[in-house]
Design an enzyme around this catalytic site. Structure first.
Site, PDB file in Angstrom:
ATOM      1  N   SER A  73      29.840 -32.584  31.189  1.00 34.44           N
ATOM      2  CA  SER A  73      30.088 -32.062  32.748  1.00 34.44           C
ATOM      3  C   SER A  73      29.262 -33.436  33.499  1.00 34.44           C
ATOM      4  CB  SER A  73      29.204 -31.003  32.801  1.00 34.44           C
ATOM      5  OG  SER A  73      29.294 -30.445  34.337  1.00 34.44           O
TER       6      SER A  73
ATOM      7  N   ASP B 279      38.097 -23.787  31.482  1.00 35.14           N
ATOM      8  CA  ASP B 279      37.122 -24.144  32.241  1.00 35.14           C
ATOM      9  C   ASP B 279      37.241 -23.592  33.639  1.00 35.14           C
ATOM     10  OD1 ASP B 279      35.302 -25.633  33.899  1.00 35.14           O
ATOM     11  OD2 ASP B 279      35.408 -27.265  32.321  1.00 35.14           O
TER      12      ASP B 279
ATOM     13  N   HIS C 103      33.438 -23.587  30.808  1.00 32.14           N
ATOM     14  CA  HIS C 103      32.565 -24.623  31.367  1.00 32.14           C
ATOM     15  C   HIS C 103      31.346 -24.500  30.552  1.00 32.14           C
ATOM     16  CE1 HIS C 103      31.652 -28.538  33.789  1.00 32.14           C
ATOM     17  NE2 HIS C 103      30.480 -27.735  33.805  1.00 32.14           N
TER      18      HIS C 103
END
Length: 287
Positions: A103, A233, A261
């Site tokens: 991320s 995600d 995610h």
């Protein structure tokens, strides 16, 4: 061998933990925003180390045991967060490392790769995007941190509410392979109990200053690059991964079926570890 210690880095203290032998090639795990190193599962780290890697994870500033700043007033930028990652390597006398960023951690890894290419052996970018993102972000419902049991925002100053908030967020952003609620609660308890200030931890990374964008320089990355991205995600949707892959010469995009995610769930550890180990064995492209 596993060791955890506080290290002076860039005028602050960061909590760092290592797995494996210092003589093995270094592999630095860079967590996402507002995430302490606890989210990199212990067993996941041990398995990487068992493959002959010196695995390093650390608490970002404003997470875990690392230095915390007043909530809402972070005196740093994302450039400083990237420099922290390099500072961890310096503190361990590691000149070059394989970088694995998730991320926002993936965006920090991109910044390092363009600003300090001589420090990077390879890149693995997980659940991330270009910096700044190539597309609008998707924000799943209730992403402000409301718990499943109570329709109200998380009170990060209250231990139970903070734990509920972390669990709720993990479930909301995850997929069918996300750990069950009991496992998530144990992890969330560990995170909350290790963190100096949960309000600062869950606020400051999202409002800190942004350094110069690096997206227009991604074409200059020469380190072998692997992109791992969950097909489910909801935050950085699949087009983000495709755009990132198109920006970096020679990048490989590998889909993680059924993953959201999230830090790698146990169901895909075999695939993720095989890909990371294979990536870490590839030679750097000529400059």
């Amino acid at each position: 061998m596993v060791t955890e210690t506080m290290m002076p880095v860039n005028g602050i203290e960061l909590c760092v933990e290592t797995f494996g032998e210092p003589g093995d090639p270094a592999l630095l795990l860079i967590a996402g925003a507002a995430s302490s190193m606890d989210w990199w599962d212990d067993e996941f780290c041990r398995r990487l180390a068992a493959g002959g890697r010196f695995v390093i994870r650390y608490d970002h500033r404003d997470t875990g045991r690392s230095t915390s700043f007043p909530a809402g007033d972070p005196p740093y930028s994302d450039v400083d967060l990237a420099h922290d990652a390099l500072g961890v390597l310096d503190a361990l006398s590691v000149h070059r490392a394989h970088l694995v960023g998730l991320s926002i951690g993936g965006m920090l890894a991109q910044r390092i790769a363009v600003d300090r290419p001589h420090r990077v052996l390879s890149l693995t970018l997980m659940s991330t995007s270009t910096s700044p993102p190539a597309f609008e972000l998707s924000f799943p419902a209730d992403d402000a941190g409301a718990s499943d049991s109570e329709d109200k925002p998380t009170d990060w100053t209250d231990r139970r509410s903070a734990i509920d908030g972390l669990v709720s967020s993990a479930r909301r952003l995850g997929g069918p392979f996300t750990a069950d609620i009991l496992q998530l609660r144990r992890l969330a308890q560990r995170v909350v109990d290790r963190t100096h200030d949960m309000t600062a931890s869950q606020t400051n990374h999202y409002i800190c200053a942004e350094g110069p964008p690096v997206r227009d320089r991604l074409h200059g990355i020469t380190a072998p690059t692997l992109i791992l991205h969950g097909t489910l995600d909801p935050f950085f949707t699949p087009p983000h991964a495709e755009a990132l892959c198109a920006e970096i010469p020679g990048a490989r995009l590998v889909w993680l079926e059924g993953v959201g995610h999230e830090f790698p769930p146990a169901a895909v550890w075999a695939q993720v570890i095989d890909e990371i180990m294979g990536q870490a064995g590839r030679r750097t492209q000529p400059a």
